[in-house]
Design an enzyme around this catalytic site. Structure first.
Site, PDB file in Angstrom:
ATOM      1  N   HIS A 238       0.828  -1.204   0.000  1.00 56.05           N
ATOM      2  CA  HIS A 238       0.000   0.000   0.000  1.00 56.05           C
ATOM      3  C   HIS A 238       0.875   1.272   0.000  1.00 56.05           C
ATOM      4  O   HIS A 238       0.853   2.057  -0.931  1.00 56.05           O
ATOM      5  CB  HIS A 238      -0.896   0.024   1.241  1.00 56.05           C
ATOM      6  CG  HIS A 238      -1.759  -1.186   1.413  1.00 56.05           C
ATOM      7  ND1 HIS A 238      -2.763  -1.531   0.532  1.00 56.05           N
ATOM      8  CD2 HIS A 238      -1.773  -2.145   2.371  1.00 56.05           C
ATOM      9  CE1 HIS A 238      -3.361  -2.644   0.953  1.00 56.05           C
ATOM     10  NE2 HIS A 238      -2.780  -3.027   2.070  1.00 56.05           N
TER      11      HIS A 238
HETATM   12  O1  RIB Z   1      -5.140   0.365   4.123  1.00 55.23           O
HETATM   13  C1  RIB Z   1      -3.746   0.404   4.092  1.00 55.23           C
HETATM   14  C2  RIB Z   1      -3.229   1.560   4.871  1.00 55.23           C
HETATM   15  O2  RIB Z   1      -3.622   1.432   6.238  1.00 55.23           O
HETATM   16  C3  RIB Z   1      -1.693   1.613   4.904  1.00 55.23           C
HETATM   17  O3  RIB Z   1      -1.290   2.953   5.008  1.00 55.23           O
HETATM   18  C4  RIB Z   1      -1.337   0.861   6.150  1.00 55.23           C
HETATM   19  O4  RIB Z   1      -0.106   1.312   6.724  1.00 55.23           O
HETATM   20  C5  RIB Z   1      -2.473   1.251   7.057  1.00 55.23           C
HETATM   21  O5  RIB Z   1      -2.132   2.479   7.650  1.00 55.23           O
END
Ligand code: RIB
Ligand code: CA
Length: 314
Positions: A238
């Site tokens: 992500h």
């Molecule tokens: O949904 C993914 C996000 O949520 C990423 O930034 C992970 O680190 C969590 O913060």
């Protein structure tokens, strides 16, 4: 300075850690500062992790301490079940001795002082950004672009709930305000990060390198799998994808879309509502990342982290 000036707002967080490593390893970007926000774990841990990671990767930039929870009366969320109690999957970094400063004033001052247009990469809840927009709108308008890891689309809508992605779910009101503000946004949602799966087999150069960076990355991937969130040993990248878009925007294709964030729903709080209609109800306010050049992203991650590993050493 040689690269694009960026500021990272983050809640480290195992994938945040990988994102910070990627930024530190990439000459295309200059990290002006890192602001920690509460999210995956509490602010005390995210800010300590941000400082310790900056020490590890050799980033001399200031570290800001941002918001300790969402706007309004909403309870702070946590993702300790994913990121471990300390936010780094249980990996213990040497604690940093560097001084940390108030995050919102750091964010404002870095933007105002920059002689080049600044890109702000947000890889945690959007509380700090919403507060910047409320308390220093002129500085927020000076930002060239916000690259926001968050949200999703109807095919991949949520991970924190069936409808909502964690960063938007943790502070829906902040996310709604950010998308309503008007500064250019690239939204790197779950529909994109879901494509960006990386496992040990995609990091051959890093695995061969064998230093502290390699060891931490190996731990993060293994712990993510252990926690039950990996996909056959691979991890959805992500936050690293959001940083990668700042490094090379051609890694993703985008489509102009109007995005709003549900901030009141019983079942849909934090849901990104993306208008795909041919005649949208409102003009586009974001560039939605749609497809990812996954092989190129994997190669970038492997090569940059291996180079960083050589620099950082054992
Ligand atoms: O949904 C993914 C996000 O949520 C990423 O930034 C992970 O680190 C969590 O913060
Ligand atoms: Ca994050």
């Amino acid at each position: 300075m040689t690269g694009r000036p960026i500021i990272i707002d983050t809640d480290p967080g195992v994938d945040d850690a990988l994102a910070i490593m990627l930024a530190a390893a990439s000459p295309e970007v200059d990290v002006l500062g890192i602001i920690a926000v509460a999210g995956n774990v509490g602010l005390d841990k995210t800010s300590a992790n941000a400082a310790a990671l900056a020490d590890l990767v050799g980033l001399a930039c200031p570290i800001g301490v941002g918001a300790s929870g969402p706007l309004g009366a909403r309870e702070a969320e946590s993702a300790e079940h994913v990121h471990g109690g300390n936010g780094l999957g249980g990996y213990v970094l040497p604690p940093s001795s560097r001084a940390k400063v108030p995050g919102l004033s750091l964010l404002s001052s870095l933007i105002e002082a920059s002689t080049e247009p600044v890109t702000v990469v947000t890889i945690g809840p959007l509380t700090d950004i919403a507060l910047l927009m409320a308390e220093n709108p002129a500085a927020a308008r000076q930002v060239e672009r916000f690259i926001v890891m968050g949200g999703g689309t109807l095919d991949v809508p949520g991970n924190a709930t069936p409808a909502a992605e964690f960063n938007f779910y943790a502070d829906p009101e902040a996310a709604a305000r950010v998308f309503a503000f008007g500064t250019p946004i690239t939204m790197v949602g779950l529909n994109a990060t879901h494509q960006a799966l990386v496992g040990p087999e995609h990091l051959p150069r890093l695995r061969q390198s064998g230093g502290r960076i390699a060891h931490l990355v190996e731990h993060i991937l293994a712990d993510y799998e252990r926690a039950g969130y990996g996909m056959g040993g691979a991890m959805e990248m992500h936050d690293p994808l959001a940083v990668a878009v700042a490094i090379d925007p051609t890694l993703v294709s985008t489509a102009p879309r109007h995005v709003d964030v549900e901030d009141a729903g019983r079942l849909t709080a934090g849901m990104a509502v993306v208008d795909h209609r041919y005649r949208p109800g409102s003009p586009p306010n974001a560039d939605l990342a749609v497809t990812v050049d996954v092989p190129r992203f994997r190669t970038m991650l492997d090569e940059r982290l291996a180079d960083l590993d050589t620099r950082v050493g054992r």
